[in-house]
Scaffold this motif. Structure first.
Motif, short mmCIF file in Angstrom:
data_model
loop_
_atom_site.label_atom_id
_atom_site.label_comp_id
_atom_site.label_asym_id
_atom_site.label_seq_id
_atom_site.Cartn_x
_atom_site.Cartn_y
_atom_site.Cartn_z
N LEU A 80 0.83 -1.20 0.00
CA LEU A 80 0.00 0.00 0.00
C LEU A 80 0.87 1.25 0.00
O LEU A 80 0.54 2.24 -0.68
CB LEU A 80 -0.95 0.00 1.20
CG LEU A 80 -1.88 1.21 1.33
CD1 LEU A 80 -2.63 1.50 0.04
CD2 LEU A 80 -2.86 1.01 2.48
N SER A 81 1.96 1.25 0.72
CA SER A 81 2.86 2.41 0.74
C SER A 81 3.37 2.71 -0.65
O SER A 81 3.40 3.87 -1.09
CB SER A 81 4.03 2.16 1.70
OG SER A 81 3.59 1.98 3.02
N GLU B 91 -2.94 -2.75 -7.00
CA GLU B 91 -2.67 -1.50 -6.29
C GLU B 91 -3.90 -0.61 -6.25
O GLU B 91 -4.16 0.06 -5.24
CB GLU B 91 -1.49 -0.78 -6.95
CG GLU B 91 -0.17 -1.47 -6.69
CD GLU B 91 0.96 -0.91 -7.53
OE1 GLU B 91 2.13 -1.02 -7.11
OE2 GLU B 91 0.68 -0.37 -8.63
N ASP B 92 -4.69 -0.62 -7.32
CA ASP B 92 -5.92 0.17 -7.32
C ASP B 92 -6.87 -0.30 -6.22
O ASP B 92 -7.55 0.52 -5.58
CB ASP B 92 -6.61 0.06 -8.68
CG ASP B 92 -5.83 0.76 -9.79
OD1 ASP B 92 -5.03 1.65 -9.47
OD2 ASP B 92 -6.02 0.40 -10.97
N ALA B 93 -6.91 -1.61 -6.00
CA ALA B 93 -7.77 -2.14 -4.93
C ALA B 93 -7.28 -1.67 -3.56
O ALA B 93 -8.07 -1.30 -2.68
CB ALA B 93 -7.80 -3.66 -4.99
N GLY C 229 -6.85 3.47 1.12
CA GLY C 229 -6.23 4.77 1.35
C GLY C 229 -5.52 4.87 2.69
O GLY C 229 -5.52 3.94 3.51
N ILE C 230 -4.89 6.02 2.91
CA ILE C 230 -4.13 6.24 4.14
C ILE C 230 -5.04 6.26 5.37
O ILE C 230 -4.75 5.58 6.37
CB ILE C 230 -3.30 7.54 4.04
CG1 ILE C 230 -2.22 7.38 2.95
CG2 ILE C 230 -2.66 7.88 5.38
CD1 ILE C 230 -1.42 8.64 2.69
N PRO C 231 -6.17 6.99 5.37
CA PRO C 231 -7.04 6.96 6.56
C PRO C 231 -7.57 5.56 6.86
O PRO C 231 -7.63 5.12 8.01
CB PRO C 231 -8.17 7.93 6.20
CG PRO C 231 -7.59 8.83 5.18
CD PRO C 231 -6.67 7.96 4.38
#
Length: 377
Positions: free
Chosen positions: A341-342, A358-360, A365-367
């Motif tokens: 994810l990073s 990666e889209d998944a 997201g970060i939050p």
């Protein structure tokens, strides 16, 4: 395991000293071999998210971390002028605080004090010179001439891990991502009471992170040639040029940077050890096994989680090999999820193409990742 173990930790960074504290507090004999002559951590800060603070509580170091740092709860998303666009409360792991910013030198000092207070020995200026694992134990000679026999050797020796090279040769060398991190410590602005993420579209993302009542650090990632280094006399000016699209608090922070030597420049590389992270009684952990980009602020958190889960596995399993197998089964999926994810966030923020996988991940997201990472692991 019923009997205390003899454990050698190769590397006196955040993960290594946390493991030393946890194991020594549980009655094991622990030594740390650190190649540096002192714990001269770079003078910038680090974010301790709630899952990292949970580990600090288990190590008896939470109060010291909070006293040395700046506890915060709200992540603010702002425009280039610093005008807030969203305020996002950070989740808690159990009863641990949501987040803490802390200077790296202060963290290094309190971790070393905690390890020593628990009974661990730290050997400076020492690294592994020779190592033989006969299945029942590991005979190690250090470069300072000392030698011993250990039940377990743990490589918390960083992204350039010499122990990883000893185990696997050049199969898992660091991969430069094409991006670098610029960081500088500046006086804390009164409005920076938690991390402020100022976004300028895909041009740049500048983070202001409070680390004490008086200090914060400014951090930003840019694409850089692999052989680029800032000028010794011009680093602050080069950073200011890269951030010329920002006004408000970022510009105010930059105005206080007059010493080029205060700018810390680090190329961002990644390592994924696809082989098992342990060979016999020798194991790699932290960045030595799974270094990631800094976009989730979880690199150090993953290292201290590695330390806690390893200490628990050594407590719960009957043998060292069984403990290492159980430890890796728990750690590999979580650490590689953070790494994936990073890297996806880095690619998204810089306009690079992403894969369907990666889209998944980016839908989280970060939050969303913060909420995932405060769940039991």
């Amino acid at each position: 395991m019923a009997s205390p173990l003899r454990v050698l930790i190769h590397g006196g960074g955040i993960g290594g000293l946390t493991l030393a504290t946890l194991l020594a507090r549980r009655g094991h004999t622990v030594e740390v071999a650190e190649v540096r002559d002192e714990l001269d951590a770079l003078g910038v800060g680090i974010i301790q998210p709630s899952n990292a603070l949970h580990v600090m509580r288990e190590a008896g170091l939470l109060d010291a971390c909070l006293a040395a740092g700046f506890e915060w709860e709200i992540l603010t998303i702002a425009d280039p002028a610093g005008t807030p666009r969203a305020e996002i409360p950070q989740p808690r792991m159990g009863d641990a605080p949501p987040a803490n910013g802390i200077p790296r030198p202060a963290l290094a000092a309190l971790l070393a004090d905690g390890a020593r207070a628990a009974g661990a020995v730290i050997r400076f200026g020492a690294t592994i010179d020779a190592l033989t694992d006969d299945g029942d134990g590991v005979d190690v000679t250090l470069t300072d001439g000392s030698a011993g026999r250990w039940d377990l050797v743990v490589g918390f020796d960083g992204i350039g891990s010499p122990l990883r090279t000893r185990l696997y040769g050049d199969r898992h060398t660091p991969e430069y991502t094409g991006f670098a991190n610029w960081r500088v410590t500046v006086p804390r602005l009164p409005q920076v009471e938690g991390v402020v993420m100022c976004m300028a579209g895909q041009e740049a993302k500048a983070l202001l992170t409070p680390i004490t009542d008086d200090l914060m650090y400014l951090g930003v990632v840019f694409a850089e040639d692999e052989d680029f280094r800032p000028g010794a006399d011009t680093a602050h000016e080069e950073l200011a040029k890269r951030l010329s699209m920002f006004s408000g608090p970022v510009a105010e922070a930059l105005a206080s940077v007059t010493d080029p030597a205060s700018v810390v420049y680090t190329r961002i590389s990644q390592v994924t050890v696809e082989d098992p992270w342990h060979v016999g009684r020798v194991v790699l952990a932290g960045d030595a096994a799974h270094a990631s980009t800094p976009h989730l602020a979880q690199g150090a958190a993953m290292a201290v989680e590695d330390a806690l889960v390893l200490a628990d596995s050594l407590r719960d399993e009957d043998t060292v090999p069984a403990a290492l197998t159980a430890w890796e089964a728990r750690r590999r999926p979580r650490a590689l999820w953070v790494q994936s994810l990073s890297r996806a966030v880095l690619k998204q923020e810089t306009g690079l193409p992403t894969t369907p996988e990666e889209d998944a991940l980016l839908k989280i997201g970060i939050p969303g990742a913060a909420h995932v990472l405060v769940q039991p692991y």
